[in-house]
Design a protein around this motif. Structure first.
Motif, PDB file in Angstrom:
ATOM      1  N   VAL A 100       1.480   2.668  11.186  1.00 46.90           N
ATOM      2  CA  VAL A 100       1.904   3.905  11.845  1.00 46.90           C
ATOM      3  C   VAL A 100       3.197   4.423  11.214  1.00 46.90           C
ATOM      4  O   VAL A 100       3.323   5.595  10.856  1.00 46.90           O
ATOM      5  N   TYR A 101       4.138   3.511  11.075  1.00 48.75           N
ATOM      6  CA  TYR A 101       5.463   3.878  10.559  1.00 48.75           C
ATOM      7  C   TYR A 101       5.366   4.475   9.151  1.00 48.75           C
ATOM      8  O   TYR A 101       5.883   5.570   8.893  1.00 48.75           O
ATOM      9  N   PHE A 102       4.687   3.765   8.251  1.00 48.58           N
ATOM     10  CA  PHE A 102       4.643   4.250   6.870  1.00 48.58           C
ATOM     11  C   PHE A 102       3.767   5.490   6.717  1.00 48.58           C
ATOM     12  O   PHE A 102       4.010   6.330   5.851  1.00 48.58           O
ATOM     13  N   THR A 103       2.743   5.628   7.563  1.00 47.55           N
ATOM     14  CA  THR A 103       1.916   6.834   7.526  1.00 47.55           C
ATOM     15  C   THR A 103       2.765   8.050   7.904  1.00 47.55           C
ATOM     16  O   THR A 103       2.787   9.073   7.193  1.00 47.55           O
ATOM     17  N   ILE A 104       3.506   7.931   9.003  1.00 44.09           N
ATOM     18  CA  ILE A 104       4.373   9.033   9.425  1.00 44.09           C
ATOM     19  C   ILE A 104       5.451   9.287   8.377  1.00 44.09           C
ATOM     20  O   ILE A 104       5.706  10.426   7.984  1.00 44.09           O
ATOM     21  N   ALA A 105       6.052   8.181   7.877  1.00 42.60           N
ATOM     22  CA  ALA A 105       7.146   8.332   6.925  1.00 42.60           C
ATOM     23  C   ALA A 105       6.671   9.014   5.646  1.00 42.60           C
ATOM     24  O   ALA A 105       7.339   9.932   5.138  1.00 42.60           O
ATOM     25  N   SER A 106       5.502   8.606   5.122  1.00 43.25           N
ATOM     26  CA  SER A 106       5.073   9.205   3.850  1.00 43.25           C
ATOM     27  C   SER A 106       4.611  10.651   4.048  1.00 43.25           C
ATOM     28  O   SER A 106       4.674  11.458   3.120  1.00 43.25           O
ATOM     29  N   THR A 107       4.163  10.988   5.269  1.00 44.10           N
ATOM     30  CA  THR A 107       3.787  12.380   5.539  1.00 44.10           C
ATOM     31  C   THR A 107       5.014  13.297   5.524  1.00 44.10           C
ATOM     32  O   THR A 107       4.978  14.403   4.979  1.00 44.10           O
ATOM     33  N   ILE A 154      11.385  10.084  12.624  1.00 40.59           N
ATOM     34  CA  ILE A 154      10.267   9.292  12.096  1.00 40.59           C
ATOM     35  C   ILE A 154      10.220   7.920  12.768  1.00 40.59           C
ATOM     36  O   ILE A 154       9.176   7.484  13.263  1.00 40.59           O
ATOM     37  N   VAL A 155      11.365   7.237  12.806  1.00 38.22           N
ATOM     38  CA  VAL A 155      11.416   5.889  13.389  1.00 38.22           C
ATOM     39  C   VAL A 155      11.081   5.932  14.879  1.00 38.22           C
ATOM     40  O   VAL A 155      10.284   5.126  15.388  1.00 38.22           O
ATOM     41  N   ALA A 156      11.651   6.914  15.594  1.00 37.62           N
ATOM     42  CA  ALA A 156      11.429   7.009  17.041  1.00 37.62           C
ATOM     43  C   ALA A 156       9.960   7.292  17.359  1.00 37.62           C
ATOM     44  O   ALA A 156       9.371   6.660  18.244  1.00 37.62           O
ATOM     45  N   LEU A 177      13.779   3.224   3.998  1.00 34.71           N
ATOM     46  CA  LEU A 177      12.685   2.993   4.957  1.00 34.71           C
ATOM     47  C   LEU A 177      12.512   1.503   5.273  1.00 34.71           C
ATOM     48  O   LEU A 177      12.115   1.134   6.382  1.00 34.71           O
ATOM     49  N   ALA A 178      12.792   0.636   4.279  1.00 35.53           N
ATOM     50  CA  ALA A 178      12.600  -0.812   4.465  1.00 35.53           C
ATOM     51  C   ALA A 178      13.502  -1.372   5.559  1.00 35.53           C
ATOM     52  O   ALA A 178      13.164  -2.368   6.201  1.00 35.53           O
ATOM     53  N   VAL A 179      14.633  -0.702   5.787  1.00 40.54           N
ATOM     54  CA  VAL A 179      15.594  -1.190   6.770  1.00 40.54           C
ATOM     55  C   VAL A 179      14.975  -1.282   8.176  1.00 40.54           C
ATOM     56  O   VAL A 179      15.361  -2.125   8.981  1.00 40.54           O
ATOM     57  N   PHE A 180      13.990  -0.409   8.445  1.00 39.83           N
ATOM     58  CA  PHE A 180      13.437  -0.359   9.806  1.00 39.83           C
ATOM     59  C   PHE A 180      12.209  -1.255   9.987  1.00 39.83           C
ATOM     60  O   PHE A 180      11.626  -1.295  11.068  1.00 39.83           O
ATOM     61  N   PHE A 220       0.829  -1.202   0.000  1.00 39.79           N
ATOM     62  CA  PHE A 220       0.000   0.000   0.000  1.00 39.79           C
ATOM     63  C   PHE A 220       0.870   1.261   0.000  1.00 39.79           C
ATOM     64  O   PHE A 220       0.525   2.276  -0.614  1.00 39.79           O
ATOM     65  N   PHE A 221       1.981   1.211   0.680  1.00 43.48           N
ATOM     66  CA  PHE A 221       2.873   2.375   0.781  1.00 43.48           C
ATOM     67  C   PHE A 221       4.062   2.261  -0.179  1.00 43.48           C
ATOM     68  O   PHE A 221       5.106   2.853   0.054  1.00 43.48           O
ATOM     69  N   GLU A 222       3.885   1.487  -1.268  1.00 41.18           N
ATOM     70  CA  GLU A 222       4.995   1.218  -2.172  1.00 41.18           C
ATOM     71  C   GLU A 222       5.606   2.505  -2.725  1.00 41.18           C
ATOM     72  O   GLU A 222       6.830   2.601  -2.910  1.00 41.18           O
ATOM     73  N   ALA A 223       4.749   3.515  -2.963  1.00 42.73           N
ATOM     74  CA  ALA A 223       5.224   4.777  -3.541  1.00 42.73           C
ATOM     75  C   ALA A 223       6.273   5.425  -2.632  1.00 42.73           C
ATOM     76  O   ALA A 223       7.348   5.838  -3.089  1.00 42.73           O
ATOM     77  N   ALA A 224       5.942   5.487  -1.330  1.00 44.14           N
ATOM     78  CA  ALA A 224       6.877   6.083  -0.372  1.00 44.14           C
ATOM     79  C   ALA A 224       8.175   5.282  -0.330  1.00 44.14           C
ATOM     80  O   ALA A 224       9.276   5.849  -0.325  1.00 44.14           O
ATOM     81  N   LEU A 225       8.025   3.955  -0.345  1.00 45.48           N
ATOM     82  CA  LEU A 225       9.191   3.081  -0.259  1.00 45.48           C
ATOM     83  C   LEU A 225      10.074   3.222  -1.502  1.00 45.48           C
ATOM     84  O   LEU A 225      11.305   3.205  -1.415  1.00 45.48           O
TER      85      LEU A 225
END
Lengths: 434, 434
Positions: free
Chosen positions: A422-429, A373-375, A299-302, A288-293
């Motif tokens: 949560v992670y990808f929502t914050i990351a893509s924002t 973002i990760v924290a 981002l995949a590392v986390f 679903f968040f492939e675009a951000a990735l």
């Protein structure tokens, strides 16, 4: 084991505790075993036989002649025989039943008629019953004759003329009492008993609660029909705990040490396949968040960090709540308090891990925004994964299912989804700042 | 509880089993509690007090005057008092010790001197000792007087002139024996005993192995110094199993229901932080294969599937091996056989999951090559994760550490790394076909 030492060995062997006799016996090869059979009688060997595991018992039966077998089965307690026969083919069981005294055979057939894992299935029939009008001295005298065959003599059960259970006294009460006293004056009428159909796990809980060494089993009409002793209950407690644990990790029946690879795989496969499915569903979040990735592959590392932390925190909370529900402390109020406690714990754990990450991530990956973002994701995930860990067993329980069933892997999946979302929502924002 | 019904209530209450008395007592508010204190004597209330949990016992002590407290503590068994006092401030404990009979106080001070969680720390001092030369009839007569204060009268311990333990007989043996027989002819000399410093978990295992209702505790010189009864052991078994389970999920001490959020977080934080670290390390694998991932972002979607499956299969094998090591069946041969069994199980599970994926992945993500890569990775991962699940506890055990400590999260990390490495290696090898 030279011929002339036979008598001496026999003496030594018979003086050992039966568990030690058993430890010696299982070390012997077939030749030494048959030597032992010739040295001790069937009655004397019965004690050893009773303690062996099922596979060994079956092997021993093959090695013995009919008379010796009959001697064994006319000595060991009927509940042990019933447990053994329940595991054999009906035809084989019948062949053995025919070698047993008629009276005992009837008792064994009754025991075999109860479902296993119920009070009826684990009880013994050999209890000591007395009348309320009996005198203490008479009862003690009679014990001399009834004691050798009774499963326990440490509780005496008081029956009325209809064989209904009306009182109980311990052998200690009897020993202390004056010889001329009648039983009804020293017995307790607050008798705790279980019915034949009660689940063995509930029986174990009641016995532990009351610190009983034995527990009377009654029919629906309160007729005393058997007793359950503490040694059986200890084994049950251990089995049930292993079972709960296996269900917790989604491997019910599949962790038995004595089954083949194929059988173990057959039992575990449904869970492993189901969990592979849920793994695919979790992957759907990433899809679903492939675009951000695609924009920031780093981002995949986390992903493992988020998944592991969410899963571990959730499993811990789950264990706490399952325990709160299993022990008596499962009133609603205390469960909600426990969930509040878990949420508080999650918040604090979240703060600690967030601080660690805010220091580590910039050092390793050189980006403070990424660290933020990760924290932040991990703080939110840890706080809420404890709540989910608490709610899942409550929901499963509401659905009248056993909360221990594979809830470990299940809560891990729920929290993985939560954490990754949560992670990808914050990351893509905030991706434009990366 | 009207005034005139007092006597009737008293009768009813005292006839109840002490566990039921306790269940009633904990429902009462302070006013009703003080009414109850006035209705039953300290000696009568002692039974209830013994069954209460520590927090409630402390509360009760606050509500009672010194004479009532003295009556309670001069009635309940010394091992229970020692357990209670061990939890109080030394000054408070001393104040209570001063209200207790001198002889009992000496015994309690001795019990307090043993480390908790050892045989010495859980034993009771009130056992029944007899001489080898005693007659059966004398012993039965004497029991009338020693029984009320003994922790159990169901085993009688035979001591020589130096108070060394030389034999044991059960009350059943005594009851069956002819009145004129001497003890030495009916006692068993194969006495199983434990020493004061033995760990309580080992004591529980021995008692369960031998089906004892009580177990003698001796000094290094074989002098009988106490006994441990089955009811204490059952509670220990349950505690130890919860403890093992907590260690398994890496939350030792942190799942206690009665501690605050802050305390729970403090106990769990080291593990959660350590596991966050390992999560970062696992992420390093993904970082290492960033080039492949950059080329085909879709690969990230299967990270959860790989991680979950590897973790679950590994945890199941781990549980099997930890159990094999915990039970007596932990001879080297059988452990290696079990690992071979687990490897076989992993192979079969791998084939099953691979087949499911070969069907599902092309449907959802439209690529058969991708399905082949994922299926092959999972087949290899499942086969070997069972081996790692088996080897990790053996290695931990070799290092003389407890194999249950957090091995659940640890094996998950090991298998995550294995799974992701296999997956990305295969994926980057065949990436040109995607």
């Amino acid at each position: 084991l030279k011929n002339r030492d036979k008598e001496q060995f026999r003496e030594l062997f018979l003086d050992l505790h039966r568990t030690n006799q058993m430890d010696i016996f299982i070390q012997l090869n077939q030749q030494l075993r048959s030597q032992l059979y010739s040295m001790v009688s069937g009655n004397e060997f019965a004690d050893v036989f009773e303690g062996l595991d099922l596979a060994k018992q079956k092997q021993v039966i093959q090695e013995l002649d009919e008379r010796y077998i009959a001697a064994i089965f006319n000595t060991i307690s009927t509940d042990e025989i019933a447990d053994f026969l329940a595991e054999l083919d009906p035809s084989e069981a019948n062949k053995i039943l025919n070698t047993i005294d008629n009276k005992r055979a009837i008792v064994i057939r009754e025991l075999l008629s109860y479902p296993i894992e119920t009070a009826g299935g684990i009880m013994a029939k050999e209890f000591v019953a007395v009348k309320a009008t009996d005198k203490v001295s008479e009862v003690i005298d009679n014990l001399r004759f009834s004691a050798p065959n009774a499963e326990t003599i440490y509780y005496l059960y008081v029956l009325d003329t209809e064989a209904c259970l009306v009182g109980v006294l311990s052998l200690r009460d009897l020993i202390i009492a004056p010889a001329f006293e009648t039983i009804e004056h020293i017995m307790s009428t607050d008798v705790i008993s279980v019915t034949t159909e009660m689940d063995q796990e509930d029986v174990a809980k009641i016995m532990q609660k009351y610190d009983f060494l034995a527990m009377p089993v009654v029919t629906k009409k309160n007729v005393l029909t058997g007793i359950i002793t503490i040694d059986d209950v200890m084994d049950i407690m251990e089995d049930e705990m292993s079972e709960d644990f296996d269900e917790f990790i989604g491997a019910k029946g599949g962790t038995d040490l004595n089954i083949s690879s194929f059988e173990a795989a057959k039992k575990r496969a449904p869970w492993i396949v189901l969990l592979a499915f849920t793994g695919l569903l979790t992957g759907g979040i990433i899809d679903f968040f492939e675009a951000a990735l695609e924009e920031v592959v780093l981002l995949a590392v986390f992903i493992p960090l988020i998944m592991d932390s969410a899963g571990n925190a959730g499993t811990q909370s789950l264990a706490v709540i399952v325990r709160a529900m299993a022990t008596g402390s499962s009133e609603k109020k205390s469960i909600w308090q426990t969930i509040k406690r878990e949420f508080g714990t999650g918040l604090i754990l979240g703060v600690i891990v967030a601080i660690v990450l805010l220091i580590l991530v910039p050092i390793v990956y050189g980006s403070f925004i990424l660290a933020l973002i990760v924290a932040a994701s991990l703080f939110i995930t840890l706080s809420f994964s404890t709540i989910f860990g608490g709610l899942v067993p409550i929901v499963i329980n509401k659905l009248k299912l056993d909360p221990a069933i594979a809830s470990g892997p299940f809560i891990t999946t729920v929290n993985d989804v939560l954490g990754l979302f949560v992670y990808f929502t914050i990351a893509s924002t905030f991706i434009s700042y990366l």
